[in-house]
Design a protein around this motif. Structure first.
Motif: not given
Length: 510
Positions: A15, A64, A73-74, A77, A114, A117-118
């Motif tokens: 992350l 997003y 999330r994965k 991302y 990026l 979601i991180a």
């Protein structure tokens, strides 16, 4: 799902690499752009290399967030990172400005995933009492990237080809992608959920129209007849944006699962943190961006020295962004934000009183004061938005928090830029004190103060008059920034005594 300490560290490393990638991109590209324009041409569309990235990244953030809540999330991302890296490669391969602008648009679409979601993954990964520490650490990464970007960009452009500033993203982004892909394990909710695609299209179109109008209205030609804020394209885009936004809001009350649940904003923390983030971003990005311009144009330092003017601000910000993580486990959000905004307001007031006699030492002290206030703001606002909702709404809440800041910064840059242009033009029309009326048009371009050769050729009385005009105009910009900070302080009071707590569904497996 619970993770071992080792697995947590791997995910956090991925992350951090992704955040470093998203943070450093703009500053590296900014440094390289003069060289890129020299080789590819297209000076007339110079600003679009930055504008298109901002448009696509900002407009895609809320989508997003919703998709991350629905599909995981994965997954989202990884899609965002792949788009960002693909756009980076295409930027490096560009042979003309049109291709570069299109490629930057693709990059921006990926970048929209990026950061939001991180932060969402981080909130899933750690319990509330630990989130503040990591939010502060992530903000410190952003600060570090802001400091390293110009230096790294300058070195790459000087010793390699300009395309390397885009290829640099690959050795950072690929490891981040692999670490998240193989370490993060998650499962989405068992219930079937839907995406409001019509709402997504309407909302995205509305935001793009409004942002495009802001970009066009704030371009340098804005003072010309039939162009700028009163031009037909700008008025048309703003009108279309408002109509589409009204249509979107109406539709969100009708659909079963809206893209942005409007009920979110009935929650005090969500509403107040969104308004506060919007206002403080307008101040920060709209006013602070002009500090290097001030020290170069008014005080007369070299361009290289002006580029490092913000270093004290960023270093001071990094200190408080790291410390605020510990404070969030002990104090309410409002208790941290109030002194932070007071420090920022004091800093902005001092900036608004700078003159041509102001020394660099005084500016450094003022920037340190401002940075100490600035550092804790965004970690607190982001954590507050996340802690206000349950697990299955965290992606939307986080992305909306980031979105409000991005919109605030965009509007701040445009509006305060227009204020700077208007005040400069007004000062020149009044004769610029020592500028003869018949020579006003000859010296109407403040760019003269930024060009060392042109500056040296100016008669001393003319130079002093231009410095005074430019200084007065920039004082108005910083004063407007101070007003935004005070309004953000007022909005933060609405948070009440909320502090970092664990929602009941926080125990749900990520």
């Amino acid at each position: 799902m619970p993770y071992s300490l080792f697995k947590q560290r791997i995910i956090v490393t991925g992350l951090i690499l992704g955040l470093l990638l998203a943070s450093i991109e703009q500053t590296v590209v900014t440094t390289a752009m003069p060289t890129i324009v020299k080789e590819l041409g297209g000076l007339s569309v110079y600003s679009w290399v930055f504008s298109i990235y901002m448009l696509t990244s900002t407009a895609s953030m809320p989508l997003y967030g919703k998709l991350a809540d629905v599909y995981g999330r994965k997954t989202m991302y990884i899609i965002g990172m792949l788009l960002f890296l693909a756009g980076s490669v295409l930027c490096g391969l560009s042979t003309g400005m049109t291709g570069l602008i299109v490629s930057r648009g693709i990059q921006g679409i990926g970048a929209g995933a990026l950061m939001p979601i991180a932060f969402t993954i981080m909130a899933d990964l750690f319990p509330p009492e630990q989130r503040g520490k990591f939010m502060g650490s992530f903000s410190a990464v952003f600060t570090l990237a802001s400091l390293l970007g110009p230096t790294v960009g300058g070195i790459l452009v000087q010793y390699t080809h300009w395309s390397s500033v885009f290829y640099l993203n690959l050795p950072i982004g690929i490891p981040a992608l692999l670490l998240i892909a193989f370490s993060l394990k998650e499962r989405t909710g068992s219930e079937q959920r839907h995406v409001d695609w019509f709402g997504a299209i309407t909302f995205t179109s509305a935001i793009v129209a409004v942002l495009l109008a802001l970009v066009l209205g704030g371009e340098p030609h804005a003072g010309a007849a039939g162009s700028g804020w009163l031009s037909a394209p700008v008025i048309g885009l703003l009108s279309a944006g408002v109509l589409l936004l009204c249509l979107f809001l109406w539709m969100e009350t009708k659909v079963k699962e809206p893209l942005i649940p409007l009920a979110l904003f009935r929650h005090r923390l969500i509403a107040s943190s969104s308004i506060t983030g919007f206002l403080i971003s307008a101040a920060m990005f709209g006013a602070i961006a002009y500090i290097p311009l001030y020290v170069q144009g008014v005080i007369g330092v070299s361009p290289s020295a002006a580029g490092y003017t913000l270093t004290p601000l960023m270093l001071a910000s990094a200190i408080t962004s790291t410390l605020c993580g510990r404070l969030m486990s002990k104090l309410s959000y409002r208790s941290i934000l109030i002194p932070s905004f007071l420090l920022m307001a004091a800093g902005f007031c001092l900036l608004s009183r700078m003159t041509i006699e102001t020394t660099m030492t005084q500016i450094v002290i003022t920037l340190i004061l401002t940075g100490l206030g600035m550092g804790a703001v965004f970690p607190v606002l982001g954590t507050a938005a996340q802690s206000a909702v349950e697990w299955n709404m965290r992606g939307v809440a986080t992305s909306m928090s980031q979105f409000c800041r991005s919109i605030g910064g965009t509007i701040g840059v445009s509006v305060l830029g227009a204020l700077l242009a208007a005040r400069t033009a007004s000062g020149l029309l009044q004769g610029g004190r020592s500028i003869p009326a018949d020579q006003v048009q000859q010296y109407a371009n403040p760019q003269l103060l930024l060009d060392a050769g042109a500056r040296a050729a100016l008669p001393q009385p003319i130079l002093e008059s231009l410095q005074l005009v430019f200084s007065d105009a920039l004082q108005a910009v910083f004063a407007a920034g101070a007003v935004c900070v005070v309004l953000a302080l007022a909005a933060s009071l609405w948070m009440g005594n909320h502090r970092l707590v664990q929602p009941s569904s926080d125990k749900k497996s990520a």
